[in-house]
Enzyme design. Structure first.
Site, PDB file in Angstrom:
ATOM      1  N   THR A  88       0.877  -1.191   0.000  1.00  0.00           N
ATOM      2  CA  THR A  88       0.000   0.000   0.000  1.00  0.00           C
ATOM      3  C   THR A  88       0.914   1.241   0.000  1.00  0.00           C
ATOM      4  OG1 THR A  88      -0.244  -0.194   2.396  1.00  0.00           O
ATOM      5  CG2 THR A  88      -2.020  -1.085   1.042  1.00  0.00           C
ATOM      6  N   THR A 100       0.544  -3.267  12.242  1.00  0.00           N
ATOM      7  CA  THR A 100      -0.453  -3.189  11.198  1.00  0.00           C
ATOM      8  C   THR A 100       0.149  -3.635   9.912  1.00  0.00           C
ATOM      9  OG1 THR A 100      -1.514  -1.344  12.147  1.00  0.00           O
ATOM     10  CG2 THR A 100      -1.953  -1.750   9.865  1.00  0.00           C
ATOM     11  N   GLU A 139       6.256   4.603   7.419  1.00  0.00           N
ATOM     12  CA  GLU A 139       5.925   5.786   6.634  1.00  0.00           C
ATOM     13  C   GLU A 139       6.832   6.960   7.006  1.00  0.00           C
ATOM     14  OE1 GLU A 139       1.311   4.679   5.635  1.00  0.00           O
ATOM     15  OE2 GLU A 139       1.724   5.835   7.427  1.00  0.00           O
TER      16      GLU A 139
END
Lengths: 416, 416
Positions: free
Chosen positions: A164, A201, A288
């Site tokens: 993603t 996650t 991220e």
């Protein structure tokens, strides 16, 4: 938005071994077409008959429909697996009855295409939360085509298909001899936000051709998870879709391991642990916006659990993470994080190291504290923070990354 | 670094009333001279004889030496106060025996200058953690000069003297009639990072000329704190120095309130609550890098405590805070935060509103969901997130700000 590659991105995807008894195919269902991207976004794995499996899932109270199914299938199928379908681009979380319809359609497509029982089929999805698919069979409709193309897995293609906000595909593997039989393990993982215990996650799948009884594999996986995927954090947020599964086909030809007393058990356990740890580290390194990879060890605690809570407070503190990003060796914030954990410590025995530089000792700044030495550690791309809580002899280690402008950018633009 | 003023900075400091029985002076001890700043960094308050006080302090296990002293003085002095000295620029936290020496010297200076007992003297410090002062009397040495200049408080000067990364001075006050007597309340506060329950990382002092028994004032302050200062969060980090104190001089001339059955109690309680809430909101509005002020209410919970835990998970989620900053109405992340709280909910009854726009209902996206309407709310500088957990009738509200590039900048450069 264009993602800037992590500075920790490896030069190339690792060479992973062939795992006997596993076939795969990837394809595109067009989840990313709206964003102008041509990329694969679905994979199908098929396993030889007799494959054991084990799974660990998010503890979230708003778990995705896929997670709810996998938990149920793991029980009703008694730890046997025949197929796995995963898509990126839409998480199928908080999609209510529509989410269940999507799962039913996907599972039916898997059963029809492969001639296998529904309760041996596993699914997962990752992407934006809460956007129901208009067509319940949106994912299922590509399954027949993927089933027709099943072959020895292209690990990198699979690892890319479920990315993603990941900036590089993540894989790790091992091959080793077990009593004259070569055992192969290959694993893939995706991150890279909403990463926190429990669980990080992420989605991660590990495949081996070793033979091991399902119940024993489940027990082993839970132990490994505690020290690997449940000891990493990017942002302290826990996802609705976290999934880690191991599939053991037994196709290497060995007799199954059915007890932890079997001398082969430890060898397999160590190899699986190593692969899971490597994948967990890769997720943090692609956190991220990450520019630093930081190992945090708390020792001298009353229990390993207490050490873990303190280490996670340090790892999740936005004040410490921004200081890491700036290379500011602000050790006072480590004191703050330890204090707010409310775990047992002795402040007048508390010591802190950045790598091997002692910055705080016995409840105050170290006598020979050197700002230059401390700053030199924080300037490095990878370093260690160690805390001695001064009350016991138990320890735990977690891994995290820093909080940068990149994180703010990525997460403000995620859905666009 | 140069701090960019908060968009919520008021045009001017409020006009606060004269509080009888309170005198003050501010001065500069040079804590900020090294950074090229000429500013006050110490204040002294002196109170008339018979002043009651109450205090709530950080729950951190690494509380500062000042906090440890205040807790002790509150007990040994039986809730009476004669003086208060606060400095910014150095928190005196994690400074070991040197921190205690600094306190001893400051308290001695206060006692000598004002002729008051040590256990009625309160102190606090805010700034970088873990840097011991070379001279234990560094703060104490300015006390005689300040004592000589005591006068009716210049509230703005005091509010400015204890600012750290605050971009505006914070004050709030009320005057009202209580059975024919005018009561005055003035309060000041500083933030603005390390702000989380319990407590918000901050110092705040509220002064009133009302008369109230110390034990009753303490009880009242604890109740008020739960719904004000302990219901705000900027970054989820809890400081080592959090302090909230109320001083009631009784100099207005009323007879003391000694019971919560006294009809005057509710009136005073409401006014103190309002001042504390206003100060708490100002802290969030000056949260480091803040560009949004967001009210988060969780209702339909099994208990107020459960609602508070869920609201704090939403308020502290970096993923939600970055989405707020970007104006991205990513409601799926609210689902995530509610889920990871592990508090009781019914997913198929869960509903979410942004202001009065229903975005999620009964466990999935609202039937008439409008991305435009949801985005319009998130584009506003102030808005509300409301969650109905679907399992009870209890609620709680917290206030927070967004996570911006400004936060990353400020906290990477804090010590320089």
């Amino acid at each position: 938005m264009k993602l800037i590659p992590s500075p920790f991105a490896p030069a190339h995807f690792p060479d992973l071994p062939i795992v006997h008894g596993v076939r795969a195919a990837t394809g595109s269902r067009g989840f990313y077409a709206a964003r102008g991207l041509t990329r694969d976004d679905v994979f199908l794995f098929a396993f030889d008959e007799g494959t054991s499996c084990a799974g660990v899932y998010t503890v979230s109270n708003t778990a995705s429909a896929d997670v709810l199914w996998c938990r149920e299938a793991l029980k009703s199928g008694a730890g046997t697996a025949s197929a796995l379908v995963v898509n990126s681009g839409n998480s199928n979380a908080f999609t209510g009855p529509k989410g269940v319809l999507k799962n039913d359609a996907t599972l039916k497509a898997m059963g029809d295409a492969l001639g296998v029982a529904k309760e041996t089929c596993f699914i997962a999805a990752t992407g934006v939360i809460g956007e129901p698919l208009a067509d319940p069979n949106y994912v299922g409709s590509i399954v027949p085509e993927l089933a027709a193309r099943l072959a020895a897995p292209d690990w990198e293609a699979a690892a890319r298909a479920f990315m993603t906000t990941d900036t590089f595909p993540k894989g790790a593997g091992r091959s080793f001899d077990l009593d004259g039989t070569q055992i192969n393990i290959a694993g893939i993982a995706k991150g890279s936000g909403m990463i926190a215990p429990n669980m990080a996650t992420m989605l991660s799948y590990v495949f081996t051709d070793a033979a091991i009884a399902p119940a024993l594999l489940q027990e082993l996986l839970e132990d490994i998870t505690d020290e690997t995927f449940n000891s990493i954090t990017v942002d302290g947020d826990t996802s609705t879709s976290d999934t880690l599964m191991v599939f053991a086909t037994g196709a290497c030809g060995m007799s199954p391991i059915t007890s932890s007393d079997d001398p082969r058990f430890e060898v397999l356990a160590d190899a699986l642990h190593a692969v899971c740890l490597e994948l967990a580290h890769l997720i943090v390194k692609d956190g991220e916006g990450a520019s630093k990879f930081v190992t945090i060890t708390v020792k001298g605690a009353v229990s390993s659990q207490s050490a873990k809570i303190m280490a996670c407070e340090i790892a999740n503190s936005p004040l410490i993470k921004t200081a890491m990003a700036a290379g500011d060796a602000n050790w006072g914030r480590v004191v703050m994080a330890v204090g707010k954990s409310l775990e047992p410590i002795r402040m007048d025995e508390l010591s802190i190291w950045f790598d091997d530089v002692l910055v705080a000792q016995n409840g105050s700044r170290a006598p020979d504290y050197s700002e230059a030495a401390a700053s030199a550690v924080f300037a490095k791309p990878e370093f260690t923070i160690t805390v001695d809580a001064g009350v016991g002899d138990q320890s735990h280690t977690v891994w995290t990354c820093d909080l940068t402008h990149g994180y703010v950018d990525i997460n403000g633009a995620y859905r666009t």
